[in-house]
Motif scaffolding. Sequence first.
Motif, short mmCIF file in Angstrom:
data_model
loop_
_atom_site.label_atom_id
_atom_site.label_comp_id
_atom_site.label_asym_id
_atom_site.label_seq_id
_atom_site.Cartn_x
_atom_site.Cartn_y
_atom_site.Cartn_z
N GLU A 44 24.38 -10.03 -0.23
CA GLU A 44 23.70 -11.31 -0.31
C GLU A 44 22.23 -11.18 0.08
O GLU A 44 21.34 -11.77 -0.55
N ARG A 64 18.95 -11.86 -2.28
CA ARG A 64 17.87 -12.77 -1.87
C ARG A 64 16.52 -12.06 -1.77
O ARG A 64 15.51 -12.53 -2.31
N ASP A 100 16.19 -11.98 -6.25
CA ASP A 100 15.57 -13.30 -6.36
C ASP A 100 14.06 -13.21 -6.15
O ASP A 100 13.28 -13.85 -6.88
#
Length: 303
Positions: A15, A19, A23
Amino acid sequence: MASLSTAAGERASIEAFRRDVLDASMDALVILQFTAEWCGPCKALNPILDKVAADYADKGVRRVAVDVDKNQTIAAQFRIQSVPTIYAIFQGQPVADLTPARTEPQLKQYLDQILAQLPIGAGAEAAGAADIEPLIEAAQAALAEGAYEEAHRIFTALAAEVPERMDVVAGIARALIGLGRIEEAQGVMAGVPEDAKDAGVAQARASLALAKEATPVDDLDGLRARSAAAPDDLALRYELAGGLMARGDHDAAADELLESIRIDRTWNEGAARDRLLKLFEAVGLEDPWVMATRRKLSTILFS
């Protein structure tokens, strides 16, 4: 319990990677460094990567380090065989292998080449400028055609995007002048630095000066008739030229001013010539009409 803890840690790492790398790379260039605590060359590279990332931060570059021992799933996805391995990531995909670059100059050379081809940092600014130029051209064309409402709409929208562009600010003022909103145009130009050298600013200032002195005439046909009856009355010609300019009839205004200069170039301390030069500047010194009219002026002055 240990396996559950390991699985939870792995999910957290994935995760964090999504991120901080995937992202983040949607609108930035991420320097992704695969490293390990036992890797000597990695430790030697760390301060170099930190410095380069800091130097290029304002260009949309950031750095993320991934420990291969603590993030084995991610390392496997990238098929990491050795460390250090360094990739440049953009929009979730590797766009360059930076591993061969081991010095600051080498890394910066790589980054300069990459950034020149991607819409981020300086590249984004260039892309934005490229997108804006056609709109500025459209607004300028609307001004030239007398479509002042359309020009005002486009220039006002552009000012929200590029408030530092003096040609855009001047374009708003010129459109307002065309719409007869002189006081608003004055307010716009009041915020332009006195030393601004933009050609559009010079046009706006000249247009504003003309608008202040070119008083509209209610009975323009009557004034034209009086001037025709007294062709040597240069005060009437000057007033007629002002009324014609206020109506936007540059051709007829220039004809009156040129004839006045031909009759007596020194009248009223050269007022006709001064007004004609202001008209040239308001229209634009590179405009074909201005260049043609300037030739007529030269013929009168040097004949």
